[in-house]
Design a protein around this motif. Structure first.
Motif, PDB file in Angstrom:
ATOM      1  N   ARG A  80       0.829  -1.212   0.000  1.00 40.98           N
ATOM      2  CA  ARG A  80       0.000   0.000   0.000  1.00 40.98           C
ATOM      3  C   ARG A  80       0.861   1.259   0.000  1.00 40.98           C
ATOM      4  NH1 ARG A  80      -4.094   0.572   4.936  1.00 40.98           N
ATOM      5  NH2 ARG A  80      -2.157   1.066   6.001  1.00 40.98           N
ATOM      6  N   MET A 110      -9.337  -4.006   4.336  1.00 37.12           N
ATOM      7  CA  MET A 110      -8.656  -3.425   3.173  1.00 37.12           C
ATOM      8  C   MET A 110      -9.453  -3.760   1.912  1.00 37.12           C
ATOM      9  SD  MET A 110      -4.626  -4.093   3.822  1.00 37.12           S
ATOM     10  CE  MET A 110      -3.802  -3.414   5.255  1.00 37.12           C
ATOM     11  N   LEU A 113      -7.144  -5.648  -0.866  1.00 37.60           N
ATOM     12  CA  LEU A 113      -6.132  -6.463  -0.191  1.00 37.60           C
ATOM     13  C   LEU A 113      -5.265  -7.236  -1.180  1.00 37.60           C
ATOM     14  CD1 LEU A 113      -4.815  -7.746   2.284  1.00 37.60           C
ATOM     15  CD2 LEU A 113      -6.730  -9.370   2.369  1.00 37.60           C
ATOM     16  N   TYR A 116      -2.697  -5.013  -2.753  1.00 42.84           N
ATOM     17  CA  TYR A 116      -1.663  -4.625  -1.790  1.00 42.84           C
ATOM     18  C   TYR A 116      -0.677  -5.766  -1.565  1.00 42.84           C
ATOM     19  CZ  TYR A 116      -4.566  -0.585  -0.478  1.00 42.84           C
ATOM     20  OH  TYR A 116      -5.302   0.576  -0.473  1.00 42.84           O
TER      21      TYR A 116
END
Length: 135
Positions: A80, A110, A113, A116
């Protein structure tokens, strides 16, 4: 960097997270009796609560040790941009902070996710290419 968590496990989490991200909340209207009769081509993606996929992610995280979940959170933070790859030990330390929110809950919160984690792995020259269902 050596991961405590098997790369295959992180990749499986990414697959499930992508599935969860692809689902959209269902939209109920009084006009529509049967969603399969609608003209909405995205109706098949609708899932009231995305429960099965989310439960699978929760079960996957529950099967891991606390240090592994913290490692995955730190990896997501690197992906991120919260931490740089050179700050890996700082990211791990922050993920292990007992005063912060549960790492598994942070991961579930998130919205991207999978992206990331993918970026986090890439920061350490790792990838899921050729592992399981990811190519």
């Amino acid at each position: 960097m050596d991961l405590l968590t098997p790369l295959e496990t992180i990749c499986r989490l990414m697959v499930r997270a992508r599935e969860l991200e692809a689902q959209v909340p269902s939209i109920e209207t009084d006009e529509e009796e049967d969603p399969t009769d609608s003209d909405d081509e995205f109706a098949v993606l609708e899932d009231d609560a995305n429960e099965a996929t989310e439960q699978e992610i929760v079960a996957l995280l529950d099967d891991l040790g606390d240090d592994q979940v913290q490692e995955i959170l730190a990896l997501a933070w690197v992906g991120r941009g919260t931490y740089d790859a050179s700050e890996w030990s700082d990211a791990l330390e922050a993920a292990a902070d007992p005063d912060s929110e549960d790492p598994a809950e942070q991961l579930l919160d998130m919205p991207t996710l999978a992206g990331y984690l993918d970026a986090g792995l890439a920061a350490f020259d790792l990838s899921c290419e050729g592992i399981g269902q990811i190519d």
